[in-house]
Design a protein around this motif. Sequence first.
Motif, PDB file in Angstrom:
ATOM      1  N   UNK A 185      10.170  -6.370  -0.885  1.00 14.08           N
ATOM      2  CA  UNK A 185       9.233  -5.081  -0.644  1.00 14.08           C
ATOM      3  C   UNK A 185       9.733  -3.634  -1.050  1.00 14.08           C
ATOM      4  N   UNK A 186       8.766  -2.787  -1.556  1.00 11.79           N
ATOM      5  CA  UNK A 186       9.119  -1.459  -2.104  1.00 11.79           C
ATOM      6  C   UNK A 186       9.630  -0.792  -0.962  1.00 11.79           C
ATOM      7  N   UNK A 187      10.614  -0.013  -1.493  1.00  5.46           N
ATOM      8  CA  UNK A 187      11.235   1.245  -0.415  1.00  5.46           C
ATOM      9  C   UNK A 187      11.011   2.305  -0.975  1.00  5.46           C
ATOM     10  N   UNK A 188      11.061   3.708  -0.443  1.00  2.00           N
ATOM     11  CA  UNK A 188      10.395   5.220  -0.702  1.00  2.00           C
ATOM     12  C   UNK A 188      11.577   6.102  -0.476  1.00  2.00           C
ATOM     13  N   UNK A 189      13.054   6.058  -1.014  1.00  2.00           N
ATOM     14  CA  UNK A 189      13.988   6.532  -0.735  1.00  2.00           C
ATOM     15  C   UNK A 189      13.681   8.126  -0.842  1.00  2.00           C
ATOM     16  N   UNK A 190      12.805   8.660  -1.853  1.00  2.00           N
ATOM     17  CA  UNK A 190      12.384   9.984  -1.938  1.00  2.00           C
ATOM     18  C   UNK A 190      10.963  10.472  -1.195  1.00  2.00           C
ATOM     19  N   UNK A 217      -3.993   1.919  10.657  1.00  2.00           N
ATOM     20  CA  UNK A 217      -4.920   0.984   9.947  1.00  2.00           C
ATOM     21  C   UNK A 217      -5.459   1.455   8.660  1.00  2.00           C
ATOM     22  N   UNK A 218      -5.863   2.742   8.532  1.00  2.70           N
ATOM     23  CA  UNK A 218      -6.005   3.137   7.358  1.00  2.70           C
ATOM     24  C   UNK A 218      -4.866   3.273   6.287  1.00  2.70           C
ATOM     25  N   UNK A 219      -3.814   3.771   6.716  1.00  2.00           N
ATOM     26  CA  UNK A 219      -2.604   3.600   6.046  1.00  2.00           C
ATOM     27  C   UNK A 219      -2.594   2.163   5.454  1.00  2.00           C
ATOM     28  N   UNK A 220      -2.417   1.183   6.459  1.00  4.99           N
ATOM     29  CA  UNK A 220      -2.205  -0.095   5.933  1.00  4.99           C
ATOM     30  C   UNK A 220      -3.368  -0.748   4.650  1.00  4.99           C
ATOM     31  N   UNK A 221      -4.483  -0.273   4.906  1.00  6.93           N
ATOM     32  CA  UNK A 221      -5.470  -0.587   3.891  1.00  6.93           C
ATOM     33  C   UNK A 221      -5.176   0.036   2.424  1.00  6.93           C
ATOM     34  N   UNK A 222      -4.684   1.348   2.704  1.00  4.10           N
ATOM     35  CA  UNK A 222      -4.430   2.168   1.405  1.00  4.10           C
ATOM     36  C   UNK A 222      -3.036   1.794   0.601  1.00  4.10           C
ATOM     37  N   UNK A 223      -2.108   1.510   1.386  1.00 10.12           N
ATOM     38  CA  UNK A 223      -0.935   0.968   0.899  1.00 10.12           C
ATOM     39  C   UNK A 223      -0.887  -0.416   0.128  1.00 10.12           C
ATOM     40  N   UNK A 224      -1.099  -0.576  -1.080  1.00  8.56           N
ATOM     41  CA  UNK A 224      -1.487  -1.773  -1.821  1.00  8.56           C
ATOM     42  C   UNK A 224      -0.739  -1.645  -3.111  1.00  8.56           C
ATOM     43  N   UNK A 225      -0.667  -2.669  -3.913  1.00  2.01           N
ATOM     44  CA  UNK A 225       0.005  -2.620  -4.878  1.00  2.01           C
ATOM     45  C   UNK A 225       1.313  -2.378  -5.155  1.00  2.01           C
ATOM     46  N   UNK A 226       1.740  -1.298  -5.912  1.00  2.00           N
ATOM     47  CA  UNK A 226       3.170  -0.899  -5.997  1.00  2.00           C
ATOM     48  C   UNK A 226       3.602  -0.171  -4.725  1.00  2.00           C
ATOM     49  N   UNK A 284       0.411  11.989  -4.685  1.00  2.00           N
ATOM     50  CA  UNK A 284      -0.848  11.883  -4.707  1.00  2.00           C
ATOM     51  C   UNK A 284      -1.499  10.699  -3.449  1.00  2.00           C
ATOM     52  N   UNK A 285      -0.615  10.020  -3.211  1.00  2.00           N
ATOM     53  CA  UNK A 285      -1.011   9.069  -2.086  1.00  2.00           C
ATOM     54  C   UNK A 285      -1.277   9.810  -0.784  1.00  2.00           C
ATOM     55  N   UNK A 302      11.229  -1.128   3.980  1.00  2.00           N
ATOM     56  CA  UNK A 302      10.072  -1.030   3.375  1.00  2.00           C
ATOM     57  C   UNK A 302       8.896  -0.658   4.580  1.00  2.00           C
ATOM     58  N   UNK A 303       8.859   0.574   4.957  1.00  2.00           N
ATOM     59  CA  UNK A 303       7.973   0.999   6.032  1.00  2.00           C
ATOM     60  C   UNK A 303       7.365   2.083   5.763  1.00  2.00           C
ATOM     61  N   UNK A 304       6.270   2.414   6.287  1.00  2.00           N
ATOM     62  CA  UNK A 304       5.458   3.679   6.572  1.00  2.00           C
ATOM     63  C   UNK A 304       5.256   4.007   8.015  1.00  2.00           C
TER      64      UNK A 304
END
Length: 388
Positions: free
Chosen positions: A98-103, A175-184, A108-109, A154-156
């Motif tokens: 799963x993608x991670x976001x160290x920065x 729930x909005x975040x879950x819907x928006x976090x798709x693709x990469x 834009x997201x 891999x968490x928001x």
Amino acid sequence: MKRVILIVLDSVGIGEMPDAHEYGDMGSNTLGNIAKARGGLHLPHLQELGLGNIAPIQGVSPKASPKGGYGKMAERSPGKDTTTGHWEIAGVVLERAFPTFPQGFPEDFIRAFEKRIGRQVIGNEVASGTEIIQRLGQEHVQTGKPIVYTSADSVFQIAAHEEVIPLEKLYGICEIAREMLDGDLRVGRVIARPFLGSEGNFYRTTNRHDYAIEPPHKILLDVVKEKGLHVMAVGKIKDIYAGHGVTDHVPSKGNKDGVDKTLAFIKEKKPGFIMTNLVDFDMLYGHRNDVENYAKALEEFDGRLPEILDLLEEEDILFITADHGCDPTTESTDHSREYVPLLVYGKKVIPGTNLGIRPSFADLGATIADYLGTEALHNGQSFLKELI
């Protein structure tokens, strides 16, 4: 009446995997290093089942005749997070992590997310959940801006004071975040992290809620339910699997409550599968590098193991394992890429069975499916014939 009880000791790893260097986890050994730092662990009941036969653990001796089966499991999927580990136990092996976001997450997201929820956020960084609420909690209270952060996993994560953003509102934002976090951006979990308290004394509550992505195919819980059996989930199990296959669910407020609720399900004598996650090891102690309290939590669980064993009936099998490591003795506060222990006990289980090193957590799911007579899972090799 066949039943399986599976207890996942969240983050209780038992030594680095061969690829641990790829994750920066060389030398990680959650159980072994805690025992060394503590001058030994007192785990007599886990010792009787064969814990000391799996790997050297100071204070936990190998038994000449363990009461159960024992071994350890390697994670075949890339990664070292909760979702990956639990999914693999249930028969899902990931091709890529799963993608991670160290920065932090892309700007834009974040701007699009703020527009959707109608308020700005603060944070958007890698942080410890307990540390970030102390640092940004007062600004959140004053402005109403949710705190967004991530970790090596891999968490928001979205933290909010329950008296500033009520729970249902926070859950809706998640729930909005879950819907928006798709693709990469398709992270394994979105996590609501509510807290209470005042400046300098903010503390997380037990009203956490996880929003996982949907598994890509049928999992262990699905096939057990389709067999007409009960699937009883304790703690965050239902969240991790996005509700798949669960017929009965109870949340838990820590390890003690999780064990209590597991015992209650066992006493109901419903045929099927009980799966419990005991989260305190990871959430309260591993991520906070709290060696002493991690050790105490292990000993407290060991002290309650006889209550579980005493309730097991003729056709019951108990499995105890973990989903990854989180070595509190290292500088890192993140999960560690480790083998996980595997202990098996039941009146039908051949005592002292050495299960060796299983090549995938999925072997455990395959074995449970085999014992309960369900359809086979997508991954994993059953070791049932070695056990009974």
